[in-house]
Design an enzyme around this catalytic site. Structure first.
Site, PDB file in Angstrom:
ATOM      1  N   CYS A   1      -5.546   7.530   8.928  1.00  0.00           N
ATOM      2  CA  CYS A   1      -5.912   7.060  10.261  1.00  0.00           C
ATOM      3  C   CYS A   1      -5.745   8.159  11.300  1.00  0.00           C
ATOM      4  O   CYS A   1      -4.804   8.955  11.240  1.00  0.00           O
ATOM      5  CB  CYS A   1      -5.037   5.854  10.631  1.00  0.00           C
ATOM      6  SG  CYS A   1      -5.479   4.380   9.699  1.00  0.00           S
TER       7      CYS A   1
ATOM      8  N   LYS B   1       0.839  -1.210   0.000  1.00  0.00           N
ATOM      9  CA  LYS B   1       0.000   0.000   0.000  1.00  0.00           C
ATOM     10  C   LYS B   1       0.865   1.247   0.000  1.00  0.00           C
ATOM     11  O   LYS B   1       0.587   2.209  -0.726  1.00  0.00           O
ATOM     12  CB  LYS B   1      -0.891  -0.022   1.253  1.00  0.00           C
ATOM     13  CG  LYS B   1      -1.458   1.336   1.657  1.00  0.00           C
ATOM     14  CD  LYS B   1      -2.425   1.215   2.806  1.00  0.00           C
ATOM     15  CE  LYS B   1      -1.893   1.579   4.174  1.00  0.00           C
ATOM     16  NZ  LYS B   1      -1.453   2.945   4.392  1.00  0.00           N
ATOM     17  N   ASN B   2       1.930   1.214   0.818  1.00  0.00           N
ATOM     18  CA  ASN B   2       2.704   2.438   1.006  1.00  0.00           C
ATOM     19  C   ASN B   2       3.731   2.694  -0.106  1.00  0.00           C
ATOM     20  O   ASN B   2       4.471   3.668  -0.042  1.00  0.00           O
ATOM     21  CB  ASN B   2       3.352   2.433   2.395  1.00  0.00           C
ATOM     22  CG  ASN B   2       2.293   2.558   3.486  1.00  0.00           C
ATOM     23  OD1 ASN B   2       1.130   2.841   3.189  1.00  0.00           O
ATOM     24  ND2 ASN B   2       2.678   2.344   4.734  1.00  0.00           N
TER      25      ASN B   2
ATOM     26  N   VAL C   1       6.853   7.053  17.016  1.00  0.00           N
ATOM     27  CA  VAL C   1       6.633   7.678  15.702  1.00  0.00           C
ATOM     28  C   VAL C   1       5.370   8.537  15.706  1.00  0.00           C
ATOM     29  O   VAL C   1       5.384   9.670  15.230  1.00  0.00           O
ATOM     30  CB  VAL C   1       6.578   6.609  14.582  1.00  0.00           C
ATOM     31  CG1 VAL C   1       6.317   7.251  13.223  1.00  0.00           C
ATOM     32  CG2 VAL C   1       7.882   5.822  14.551  1.00  0.00           C
TER      33      VAL C   1
HETATM   34  N1  EPU Z   1       5.288  14.566  10.655  1.00  0.00           N
HETATM   35  C1  EPU Z   1       5.298  15.902  10.962  1.00  0.00           C
HETATM   36  N2  EPU Z   1       5.177  16.816   9.936  1.00  0.00           N
HETATM   37  C2  EPU Z   1       5.054  16.427   8.641  1.00  0.00           C
HETATM   38  C3  EPU Z   1       5.065  15.059   8.325  1.00  0.00           C
HETATM   39  C4  EPU Z   1       5.182  14.135   9.358  1.00  0.00           C
HETATM   40  O1  EPU Z   1       5.396  16.282  12.134  1.00  0.00           O
HETATM   41  O2  EPU Z   1       4.941  17.302   7.762  1.00  0.00           O
HETATM   42  C5  EPU Z   1       5.375  13.593  11.736  1.00  0.00           C
HETATM   43  C6  EPU Z   1       4.100  12.758  11.842  1.00  0.00           C
HETATM   44  O3  EPU Z   1       3.104  13.444  12.563  1.00  0.00           O
HETATM   45  C7  EPU Z   1       4.564  11.508  12.530  1.00  0.00           C
HETATM   46  C8  EPU Z   1       5.985  11.348  11.993  1.00  0.00           C
HETATM   47  O4  EPU Z   1       6.370  12.616  11.458  1.00  0.00           O
HETATM   48  O5  EPU Z   1       4.606  11.701  13.917  1.00  0.00           O
HETATM   49  C9  EPU Z   1       6.152  10.313  10.937  1.00  0.00           C
HETATM   50  O6  EPU Z   1       5.273  10.568   9.867  1.00  0.00           O
HETATM   51  P1  EPU Z   1       5.612  10.149   8.365  1.00  0.00           P
HETATM   52  O7  EPU Z   1       5.522  11.368   7.519  1.00  0.00           O
HETATM   53  O8  EPU Z   1       6.842   9.341   8.347  1.00  0.00           O
HETATM   54  O9  EPU Z   1       4.378   9.193   8.040  1.00  0.00           O
HETATM   55  P2  EPU Z   1       3.420   9.233   6.802  1.00  0.00           P
HETATM   56  O10 EPU Z   1       4.176   9.418   5.543  1.00  0.00           O
HETATM   57  O11 EPU Z   1       2.248  10.109   7.072  1.00  0.00           O
HETATM   58  C10 EPU Z   1       3.679   6.696   6.296  1.00  0.00           C
HETATM   59  C11 EPU Z   1       2.741   5.541   6.178  1.00  0.00           C
HETATM   60  C12 EPU Z   1       2.239   5.131   7.541  1.00  0.00           C
HETATM   61  C13 EPU Z   1       3.444   4.759   8.406  1.00  0.00           C
HETATM   62  C14 EPU Z   1       4.420   5.928   8.464  1.00  0.00           C
HETATM   63  C15 EPU Z   1       5.687   5.582   9.214  1.00  0.00           C
HETATM   64  C16 EPU Z   1       1.745   5.906   4.036  1.00  0.00           C
HETATM   65  C17 EPU Z   1       0.542   6.250   3.260  1.00  0.00           C
HETATM   66  N3  EPU Z   1       1.616   5.920   5.350  1.00  0.00           N
HETATM   67  O12 EPU Z   1       2.903   7.738   6.853  1.00  0.00           O
HETATM   68  O13 EPU Z   1       1.440   3.995   7.361  1.00  0.00           O
HETATM   69  O14 EPU Z   1       3.003   4.434   9.689  1.00  0.00           O
HETATM   70  O15 EPU Z   1       4.782   6.320   7.129  1.00  0.00           O
HETATM   71  O16 EPU Z   1       6.347   4.541   8.582  1.00  0.00           O
HETATM   72  O17 EPU Z   1       2.802   5.603   3.481  1.00  0.00           O
HETATM   73  C18 EPU Z   1      -0.385   2.617   7.739  1.00  0.00           C
HETATM   74  O18 EPU Z   1       0.004   1.991   6.728  1.00  0.00           O
HETATM   75  O19 EPU Z   1      -1.297   2.219   8.502  1.00  0.00           O
HETATM   76  C19 EPU Z   1       0.256   3.870   8.051  1.00  0.00           C
HETATM   77  C20 EPU Z   1      -0.241   4.734   8.946  1.00  0.00           C
END
Ligand code: EPU
Length: 454
Positions: free
Chosen positions: A137, A39-40, A348
């Site tokens: 989520c 998915k990711n 995280v």
């Molecule tokens: N964060 C910030 N500011 C930003 C972006 C992120 O503070 O502009 C913080 C977030 O709030 C969080 C941390 O950084 O506390 C990590 O967030 P990240 O950006 O790494 O996560 P994401 O890209 O939103 C993806 C996956 C998640 C997975 C995380 C960590 C997708 C669509 N989602 O989220 O997957 O948990 O990376 O590996 O790729 C899931 O599959 O259920 C899921 C939530």
């Protein structure tokens, strides 16, 4: 079979669309499941197709609702998306990309977090972008400040509106020097998708290096991008004028693989996860070994089962190559069956233990410390975010009436209900379709005893 069009009919309705299931637990899950594209990665590779001047082919696309949302958002921007000849493949043709109407974009508000990644590609293609309010989520604040700061560095003008974000690039986008405050997966992808066609070189420091990001880099390189990386989370992107379509088979979904592994351990069953690979799961496998689980890495997948009594473990979620935050929820169900006190530190996201309330209702002994436990030496930079769950086992779980809160938490609710003695009612299971393809069919194949009742 069409992607997101296939579902078995149960009692005159599509079983896969059920929102409420009743589960009779206490039986091991055993058999074979197959995991396909992650998915990711898949959703990001779909966005990348916008950057090409010719069609792309993406293979092993899972039938999940996040894919449906991104497909629909691409379509409102003029990308033609069709099922490919190979089952589970998509052909994405971006040759007629155009600005979408506000109403069409807004219809996707709150549905997924992926739309934020449309910013760079749309700015390159159209000179402007409008991004609806994001979904995903509810596991914390999930801000997008890193994304917007990076886009501004490329020269984008960002205007925040009550209904979403409007971006423009009056002078075009230029390569930038960016240092992320935290190795965010999404912000790293944002930089990659924007830098590949920006003028000049981009240097990204403190980048996320998850396997799905490396796979996105492979996709972009197939399109014509020039991307290199150094140790210590540094990525260089040399912008190019034109990119073409790609043909790519998505990396397997290691989160889904880890979920089924934990399901096998929790229910004391034996599951062969076809398509799972060792290399991307090393950290998870190390933890399983410490817990007392057995895994057998085979040519085409990995077999998971218990190896005697389960032992407690201390784990801490982290960015790759650490223990992924998406792995802790199903593992915690298995840890309720381990003899002793386990600790899971979540670093995280700031709110990712809400799902444990349902497990406690089912008889688990789990205490959540919202500000963490100050024990042991840990290297995580974001200690301020830390929460800890202390799980004491083994505890017999009993059936309960529970409601799914989010994707990974929801999966672990179902696994807990399958581990528990007696009947459970699990509501809101539709959320699980965001990330687990053919979920009900896979459960049935593993011998789960459940009915779709609503
Ligand atoms: N964060 C910030 N500011 C930003 C972006 C992120 O503070 O502009 C913080 C977030 O709030 C969080 C941390 O950084 O506390 C990590 O967030 P990240 O950006 O790494 O996560 P994401 O890209 O939103 C993806 C996956 C998640 C997975 C995380 C960590 C997708 C669509 N989602 O989220 O997957 O948990 O990376 O590996 O790729 C899931 O599959 O259920 C899921 C939530």
């Amino acid at each position: 079979m069409t992607l997101l069009g296939d579902a078995s009919i149960a009692g005159g309705r599509k079983e896969e669309e059920g929102e409420i299931i009743s589960i009779r637990g206490g039986r091991p899950l055993s058999g074979r499941v197959e995991v396909k594209g992650a998915k990711n990665l898949v959703t990001k590779a779909m966005v990348a197709s916008l950057l090409g001047e010719s069609p792309s082919i993406l293979r092993d696309v899972p039938e999940i609702s996040d894919v449906a949302v991104v497909r629909s958002l691409l379509e409102v921007h003029g990308v033609r998306v069709e099922d490919g000849v190979e089952p589970g493949s998509l052909v994405l043709d971006p040759r007629d990309v155009e600005s979408a109407h506000f109403e069409e974009i807004d219809a996707h508000a709150g549905a997924s977090r992926i739309p934020i990644l449309f910013c760079g590609p749309l700015l390159h293609r159209l000179g402007q972008a409008f991004i609806p309010d994001l979904g995903g989520c509810r596991i914390g604040d999930r801000p997008i400040d890193f994304h917007l700061d990076a886009l501004r560095k490329f020269g984008a003008v960002v205007e925040k509106l009550p209904s979403g974000i409007r971006l423009s690039a009056p002078q075009g986008l230029r390569g930038a020097s960016i240092h992320l405050p935290y190795p965010s997966v999404g912000a790293t992808e944002q930089v990659l998708l924007t830098a590949v066609r920006a003028k000049g070189v981009t240097e990204l420091r403190n980048a996320a290096i998850e396997p799905e990001i490396m796979d996105l880099i492979a996709v972009l390189q197939k399109m014509g991008a020039i991307i290199s990386y150094e140790p210590n989370r540094v990525i260089f992107i040399e912008g190019v004028d034109r990119l073409k379509g790609y043909d790519h088979r998505a990396i397997f979904d290691r989160n889904e693989a880890a979920s089924w592994a934990s399901a096998a351990i929790a229910t004391d069953g034996e599951i062969f996860v076809a398509g799972a690979r060792q290399q991307e799961m090393l950290t998870f496998l190390n933890v399983l070994r410490k817990v007392g689980a057995d895994f057998d890495v085979q040519e085409d997948g990995i077999l998971f089962r218990r190896d005697g009594e389960l032992r407690p473990v201390v784990v801490e979620t982290d960015v790759h190559p650490g223990f992924m935050t998406d792995w802790q929820q199903p593992l915690i169900v298995a840890l309720t069956q381990a003899s002793g006190r386990s600790v899971v530190h979540e670093t995280v996201y700031e709110n990712r233990f809400g799902f444990t309330q349902a497990l406690v209702k089912m008889g688990a002994d789990i205490v959540v410390h919202p500000h963490g436990l100050q024990e042991g030496v840990r290297r995580v930079a974001r200690r301020a975010l830390e929460q800890a769950a202390v799980i004491t086992g083994p505890t017999a779980l009993r059936g309960a009436d529970i409601t799914v809160p989010d994707l990974r938490g929801g999966y672990s609710h179902v696994i807990a209900a399958l581990t528990a003695e007696g009947e459970s009612i699990v509501r809101n299971v539709g959320i699980i379709r965001r990330g687990y393809p053919d979920f009900f069919a896979k459960l049935r194949a593993l011998g789960a005893d459940f009915d779709v009742i609503g």
